[in-house]
Design a protein around this motif. Structure first.
Motif, PDB file in Angstrom:
ATOM      1  N   ILE A 174       0.856  -1.196   0.000  1.00  0.00           N
ATOM      2  CA  ILE A 174       0.000   0.000   0.000  1.00  0.00           C
ATOM      3  C   ILE A 174       0.885   1.237   0.000  1.00  0.00           C
ATOM      4  CG2 ILE A 174      -1.640   1.354   1.364  1.00  0.00           C
ATOM      5  CD1 ILE A 174      -2.852  -1.264   2.335  1.00  0.00           C
ATOM      6  N   ASN A 175       0.656   2.102  -0.955  1.00  0.00           N
ATOM      7  CA  ASN A 175       1.436   3.337  -1.051  1.00  0.00           C
ATOM      8  C   ASN A 175       0.796   4.417  -0.176  1.00  0.00           C
ATOM      9  OD1 ASN A 175       3.354   5.193  -1.864  1.00  0.00           O
ATOM     10  ND2 ASN A 175       2.233   5.780  -3.711  1.00  0.00           N
ATOM     11  N   GLY A 176       1.060   4.308   1.128  1.00  0.00           N
ATOM     12  CA  GLY A 176       0.478   5.268   2.061  1.00  0.00           C
ATOM     13  C   GLY A 176       0.977   5.041   3.473  1.00  0.00           C
ATOM     14  N   LEU A 177       0.578   5.949   4.377  1.00  0.00           N
ATOM     15  CA  LEU A 177       0.953   5.841   5.794  1.00  0.00           C
ATOM     16  C   LEU A 177      -0.020   4.965   6.568  1.00  0.00           C
ATOM     17  CD1 LEU A 177       1.803   9.583   6.573  1.00  0.00           C
ATOM     18  CD2 LEU A 177       3.440   7.730   6.253  1.00  0.00           C
ATOM     19  N   TYR A 178      -1.214   4.815   6.020  1.00  0.00           N
ATOM     20  CA  TYR A 178      -2.265   4.025   6.678  1.00  0.00           C
ATOM     21  C   TYR A 178      -3.119   3.377   5.594  1.00  0.00           C
ATOM     22  CZ  TYR A 178      -4.389   8.575   5.747  1.00  0.00           C
ATOM     23  OH  TYR A 178      -4.807   9.746   5.140  1.00  0.00           O
ATOM     24  N   CYS A 179      -4.007   2.519   6.023  1.00  0.00           N
ATOM     25  CA  CYS A 179      -4.832   1.758   5.070  1.00  0.00           C
ATOM     26  C   CYS A 179      -6.018   2.594   4.583  1.00  0.00           C
ATOM     27  CB  CYS A 179      -5.363   0.496   5.732  1.00  0.00           C
ATOM     28  SG  CYS A 179      -4.077  -0.660   6.237  1.00  0.00           S
ATOM     29  N   THR A 180      -6.263   2.529   3.290  1.00  0.00           N
ATOM     30  CA  THR A 180      -7.456   3.143   2.707  1.00  0.00           C
ATOM     31  C   THR A 180      -8.136   2.122   1.801  1.00  0.00           C
ATOM     32  OG1 THR A 180      -6.236   4.040   0.812  1.00  0.00           O
ATOM     33  CG2 THR A 180      -6.465   5.472   2.747  1.00  0.00           C
ATOM     34  N   ASN A 181      -9.421   2.284   1.637  1.00  0.00           N
ATOM     35  CA  ASN A 181     -10.190   1.315   0.855  1.00  0.00           C
ATOM     36  C   ASN A 181      -9.745   1.267  -0.599  1.00  0.00           C
ATOM     37  OD1 ASN A 181     -12.571  -0.528   0.663  1.00  0.00           O
ATOM     38  ND2 ASN A 181     -13.249   1.027  -0.790  1.00  0.00           N
ATOM     39  N   TYR A 182      -9.557   2.430  -1.197  1.00  0.00           N
ATOM     40  CA  TYR A 182      -9.199   2.479  -2.622  1.00  0.00           C
ATOM     41  C   TYR A 182      -7.825   1.863  -2.867  1.00  0.00           C
ATOM     42  CZ  TYR A 182      -9.274   4.221  -7.407  1.00  0.00           C
ATOM     43  OH  TYR A 182      -9.279   4.298  -8.781  1.00  0.00           O
ATOM     44  N   ALA A 183      -6.900   2.015  -1.900  1.00  0.00           N
ATOM     45  CA  ALA A 183      -5.568   1.425  -2.039  1.00  0.00           C
ATOM     46  C   ALA A 183      -5.642  -0.095  -2.068  1.00  0.00           C
ATOM     47  CB  ALA A 183      -4.670   1.889  -0.893  1.00  0.00           C
TER      48      ALA A 183
END
Length: 318
Positions: A174-183
């Motif tokens: 996941i390209n982020g600091l936290y989980c997102t639905n779209y990711a």
């Protein structure tokens, strides 16, 4: 590291956005921890003040209480997780915890916007129909208006989450600091057409449906302000200013979250991307208790009285 081209059963996700900053992570940890403590103390204090003081058991303050509870809910869905990740050398999160965080953060955003919508309607009634306000906005109606945003957001996003959990994934990065639905949906190698259609439908319900009562309420309030007395304008200004600031701040943070999830942001510097991705979950919970605590005279005076009492009690004990 798991392959991004082969179907697999994902038991954990890797968060790729964290930078290797060495010992500076301890400074980041302290700043983040202090922010979370301030958010918890500020929002909890105002919740307690509203609940304890009977003079604040009015619809407007009950809606504020719901807003502050939601700030605690959203912050708790992110900050403890963020603090653990900052100190960790390996930035992974188990799949169940990731989906739980997705549920918390996404429902937080929906509840926030619905709460602000209810508050705009409440201000419309108070300013445009001051003599009929108590009959139009009864205690029972206020309770319903508080429960509905929470219940509706939980039910609506449960469907979104179910559609995401059932997907077959071909990666776990996941390209982020936290989980997102779209990711998570972007990692799928199975058909995501249903997810995309329901996702757009859900965004329309979350954004455009509440937008109409907000616009209607403020158009009516502006008309009354321009045609009314100076006292009416001052009342509208004192009660609507914190709401409008909160609404604009939420809209800015929400728009960036949508843009960041839907479009390629690789051209944006990493540090700026990190700051803006956290903006939505930091500024709103910090700003709301300060704005409403300072701007709303009744709440401000009671808070001053409580603080003065505590200071005098502390001095007498010494």
């Amino acid at each position: 590291m798991m392959s991004n081209s082969t179907s697999l059963t994902v038991s954990y996700f890797i968060l790729e956005e964290y930078l290797n900053i060495g010992y500076l992570r301890y400074l980041c940890f302290m700043i983040t921890a202090k922010l979370y403590i301030v958010i918890v103390v500020a929002n909890t204090s105002l919740i307690v003040v509203i609940c304890v003081n009977r003079s604040l058991h009015e619809p407007m303050y009950l809606f504020l209480c719901s807003l502050f509870v939601n700030e605690l809910y959203g912050s708790t869905g992110l900050f403890p997780f963020l603090l653990l990740q900052i100190l960790s050398d390996i930035h992974t999160v188990s799949a169940p915890l990731c989906f739980l965080q997705i549920f918390c953060l996404h429902t937080y955003g929906g509840i926030e916007f619905y709460n602000l919508t209810v508050m705009s309607y409440d201000r419309y009634l108070a300013i445009c129909y001051p003599l009929q306000y108590n009959t139009r906005m009864t205690y029972k109606k206020a309770v319903i208006f508080i429960i509905l945003p929470w219940l509706y957001s939980f039910v609506k996003f449960s469907t979104t989450l179910y559609l995401s959990i059932r997907l077959t994934l071909c990666g776990n990065i996941i390209n982020g600091l936290y989980c997102t639905n779209y990711a998570v949906v972007n990692l799928a190698c199975s058909d995501t057409q249903v997810n995309n259609i329901y996702g757009l439908f859900s965004i329309a319900l979350t954004v455009f449906v509440p937008l109409f009562p907000i616009l209607f309420s403020y158009i009516k309030i502006l008309r009354v302000c321009f045609s009314g007395s100076k006292q009416t304008r001052q009342k509208a200004l004192s009660t609507c200013t914190p709401h409008l600031v909160s609404l604009f701040n939420f809209s800015f943070g929400g728009c960036f979250e949508v843009l960041q999830s839907r479009f390629d942001m690789s051209g944006v510097p990493s540090v700026l991307r990190i700051i803006l991705s956290l903006y939505f979950f930091i500024i709103q919970p910090l700003m709301n208790p300060v704005m409403y605590g300072l701007q709303m005279s009744k709440l401000r005076n009671i808070c001053k009285h409580v603080l003065r009492y505590k200071l005098l009690a502390g001095r007498s004990n010494n």
